[in-house]
Design a protein around this motif. Structure first.
Motif, mmCIF file in Angstrom:
data_model
loop_
_atom_site.group_PDB
_atom_site.id
_atom_site.type_symbol
_atom_site.label_atom_id
_atom_site.label_comp_id
_atom_site.label_asym_id
_atom_site.label_seq_id
_atom_site.Cartn_x
_atom_site.Cartn_y
_atom_site.Cartn_z
ATOM 1 N N LEU A 1 0.818 -1.207 0.000
ATOM 2 C CA LEU A 1 0.000 0.000 0.000
ATOM 3 C C LEU A 1 0.856 1.264 0.000
ATOM 4 O O LEU A 1 0.381 2.340 -0.363
ATOM 5 C CB LEU A 1 -0.936 0.003 1.211
ATOM 6 C CG LEU A 1 -1.994 -1.092 1.220
ATOM 7 C CD1 LEU A 1 -2.743 -1.100 2.555
ATOM 8 C CD2 LEU A 1 -2.963 -0.939 0.069
ATOM 9 N N ASN A 2 2.121 1.152 0.404
ATOM 10 C CA ASN A 2 3.023 2.306 0.461
ATOM 11 C C ASN A 2 3.585 2.703 -0.895
ATOM 12 O O ASN A 2 4.270 3.711 -0.993
ATOM 13 C CB ASN A 2 4.190 2.020 1.405
ATOM 14 C CG ASN A 2 3.742 1.844 2.832
ATOM 15 O OD1 ASN A 2 2.769 2.464 3.263
ATOM 16 N ND2 ASN A 2 4.428 0.990 3.565
ATOM 17 N N THR A 3 3.324 1.925 -1.916
ATOM 18 C CA THR A 3 3.874 2.213 -3.233
ATOM 19 C C THR A 3 2.978 3.188 -3.974
ATOM 20 O O THR A 3 1.792 2.933 -4.167
ATOM 21 C CB THR A 3 4.005 0.912 -4.060
ATOM 22 O OG1 THR A 3 4.836 0.008 -3.349
ATOM 23 C CG2 THR A 3 4.591 1.192 -5.420
ATOM 24 N N PHE B 1 -8.089 -1.645 -14.925
ATOM 25 C CA PHE B 1 -7.429 -2.653 -14.109
ATOM 26 C C PHE B 1 -6.420 -1.951 -13.218
ATOM 27 O O PHE B 1 -5.848 -0.949 -13.602
ATOM 28 C CB PHE B 1 -6.700 -3.681 -14.991
ATOM 29 C CG PHE B 1 -7.626 -4.462 -15.869
ATOM 30 C CD1 PHE B 1 -8.146 -5.673 -15.437
ATOM 31 C CD2 PHE B 1 -7.988 -3.997 -17.113
ATOM 32 C CE1 PHE B 1 -9.003 -6.392 -16.243
ATOM 33 C CE2 PHE B 1 -8.842 -4.711 -17.926
ATOM 34 C CZ PHE B 1 -9.350 -5.913 -17.484
ATOM 35 N N GLU B 2 -6.218 -2.491 -12.051
ATOM 36 C CA GLU B 2 -5.208 -1.921 -11.178
ATOM 37 C C GLU B 2 -4.389 -3.040 -10.574
ATOM 38 O O GLU B 2 -4.828 -4.186 -10.497
ATOM 39 C CB GLU B 2 -5.827 -1.064 -10.091
ATOM 40 C CG GLU B 2 -6.659 -1.843 -9.098
ATOM 41 C CD GLU B 2 -7.213 -0.941 -8.016
ATOM 42 O OE1 GLU B 2 -6.862 -1.141 -6.849
ATOM 43 O OE2 GLU B 2 -8.015 -0.047 -8.354
ATOM 44 N N LEU B 3 -3.212 -2.694 -10.175
ATOM 45 C CA LEU B 3 -2.334 -3.641 -9.519
ATOM 46 C C LEU B 3 -2.782 -3.725 -8.065
ATOM 47 O O LEU B 3 -2.572 -2.804 -7.289
ATOM 48 C CB LEU B 3 -0.880 -3.165 -9.618
ATOM 49 C CG LEU B 3 0.194 -4.120 -9.205
ATOM 50 C CD1 LEU B 3 0.159 -5.398 -10.036
ATOM 51 C CD2 LEU B 3 1.555 -3.451 -9.356
ATOM 52 N N LYS B 4 -3.465 -4.794 -7.724
ATOM 53 C CA LYS B 4 -3.932 -4.950 -6.346
ATOM 54 C C LYS B 4 -2.735 -5.073 -5.433
ATOM 55 O O LYS B 4 -1.758 -5.742 -5.752
ATOM 56 C CB LYS B 4 -4.853 -6.163 -6.224
ATOM 57 C CG LYS B 4 -6.160 -5.958 -6.946
ATOM 58 C CD LYS B 4 -7.072 -7.136 -6.778
ATOM 59 C CE LYS B 4 -8.345 -6.888 -7.565
ATOM 60 N NZ LYS B 4 -9.154 -8.083 -7.677
ATOM 61 N N ARG B 5 -2.828 -4.437 -4.305
ATOM 62 C CA ARG B 5 -1.697 -4.340 -3.389
ATOM 63 C C ARG B 5 -1.614 -5.555 -2.476
ATOM 64 O O ARG B 5 -2.604 -6.193 -2.157
ATOM 65 C CB ARG B 5 -1.782 -3.061 -2.573
ATOM 66 C CG ARG B 5 -1.849 -1.796 -3.436
ATOM 67 C CD ARG B 5 -0.766 -1.788 -4.527
ATOM 68 N NE ARG B 5 -0.910 -0.727 -5.473
ATOM 69 C CZ ARG B 5 -0.174 0.366 -5.477
ATOM 70 N NH1 ARG B 5 0.776 0.526 -4.588
ATOM 71 N NH2 ARG B 5 -0.371 1.287 -6.379
ATOM 72 N N ASN B 6 -0.376 -5.846 -2.069
ATOM 73 C CA ASN B 6 -0.056 -6.963 -1.170
ATOM 74 C C ASN B 6 -0.455 -8.317 -1.748
ATOM 75 O O ASN B 6 -0.791 -9.234 -1.012
ATOM 76 C CB ASN B 6 -0.679 -6.751 0.213
ATOM 77 C CG ASN B 6 -0.104 -5.533 0.898
ATOM 78 O OD1 ASN B 6 1.107 -5.322 0.888
ATOM 79 N ND2 ASN B 6 -0.961 -4.720 1.471
ATOM 80 N N GLU C 1 9.067 9.140 -7.148
ATOM 81 C CA GLU C 1 9.940 8.452 -6.205
ATOM 82 C C GLU C 1 10.097 6.990 -6.607
ATOM 83 O O GLU C 1 9.258 6.432 -7.319
ATOM 84 C CB GLU C 1 9.389 8.552 -4.795
ATOM 85 C CG GLU C 1 8.141 7.731 -4.567
ATOM 86 C CD GLU C 1 7.706 7.747 -3.106
ATOM 87 O OE1 GLU C 1 7.269 6.696 -2.636
ATOM 88 O OE2 GLU C 1 7.809 8.798 -2.462
ATOM 89 N N ASP C 2 11.186 6.412 -6.156
ATOM 90 C CA ASP C 2 11.401 4.991 -6.386
ATOM 91 C C ASP C 2 10.353 4.205 -5.612
ATOM 92 O O ASP C 2 9.740 4.711 -4.671
ATOM 93 C CB ASP C 2 12.806 4.585 -5.922
ATOM 94 C CG ASP C 2 13.895 5.241 -6.759
ATOM 95 O OD1 ASP C 2 13.593 5.747 -7.846
ATOM 96 O OD2 ASP C 2 15.045 5.245 -6.300
ATOM 97 N N VAL C 3 10.131 2.973 -6.023
ATOM 98 C CA VAL C 3 9.106 2.166 -5.374
ATOM 99 C C VAL C 3 9.458 1.919 -3.910
ATOM 100 O O VAL C 3 10.631 1.895 -3.539
ATOM 101 C CB VAL C 3 8.866 0.822 -6.097
ATOM 102 C CG1 VAL C 3 8.319 1.046 -7.483
ATOM 103 C CG2 VAL C 3 10.103 -0.022 -6.142
#
Length: 174
Positions: free
Chosen positions: A24-26, A68-73, A132-134
């Motif tokens: 979630l921090n990305t 579409f989204e990149l689901k987190r974790n 910022e970097d990931v």
């Protein structure tokens, strides 16, 4: 990655494929993969894919996957293929977005901004857009192919990796 990662590409294009688990921090615009020719500031040639599943090459062709989204974790397979005819974006083995555009100039080695001249190649960091970097992202099975893989090939990579049964660690002998 090595500076010559894209140097031998032809008009067959390329594919970047990876497994990603973003927390979630990305931030959404954080770079998963990026290649450009600048060491301190972004410059063409360039290509990138970010955590919000947008990708581009030489700012000439841009694909964004708003549906579409990149689901987190969670682990997801992300890939994008680029050739002289356009860009295709895949999530978990499925084509989610594509754009058709003449990108032959991006692969024309007589031009200084051809993608083969990109030497600053990285995973999880980048200069384009000053994002910022990931943060808190895990990567696995990162691969750069010297051809734009087909939808079937991308799905086979996804299926092969998801169907693997982990081999148990051998028990140490007493």
């Amino acid at each position: 990655l090595p500076a010559d990662t894209l140097s031998t590409l032809s008009e067959k294009g390329f594919t970047v494929s990876m497994w990603v688990n973003a927390s979630l921090n990305t931030m959404a615009q954080s770079t998963l993969f990026e290649a450009n020719s600048g060491d301190s500031k972004p410059s063409t040639p360039m290509t990138r894919i970010s955590a919000n599943l947008s990708c581009q090459i030489n700012a000439g062709s841009y694909v964004n996957s708003s549906d579409f989204e990149l689901k987190r974790n969670e682990w997801h397979h992300v890939a994008y293929s680029v050739n002289t005819k356009g860009v295709k974006l895949y999530l978990d083995g499925t084509l989610v977005r594509s754009t058709s555009k003449d990108l032959s100039k991006c692969f024309d080695t007589s031009l200084s901004n051809c993608i083969q001249n990109a030497t600053n190649i990285s995973i999880g960091s980048g200069l384009i857009y000053g994002n910022e970097d990931v943060r808190d992202v895990k990567f696995d099975d990162v691969a750069v192919y010297s051809a734009a893989l087909s939808t079937k090939q991308i799905d086979e990579i996804y299926q092969q990796d998801t169907l693997k049964d982990p081999q148990p660690e051998p028990e140490p002998e007493p």
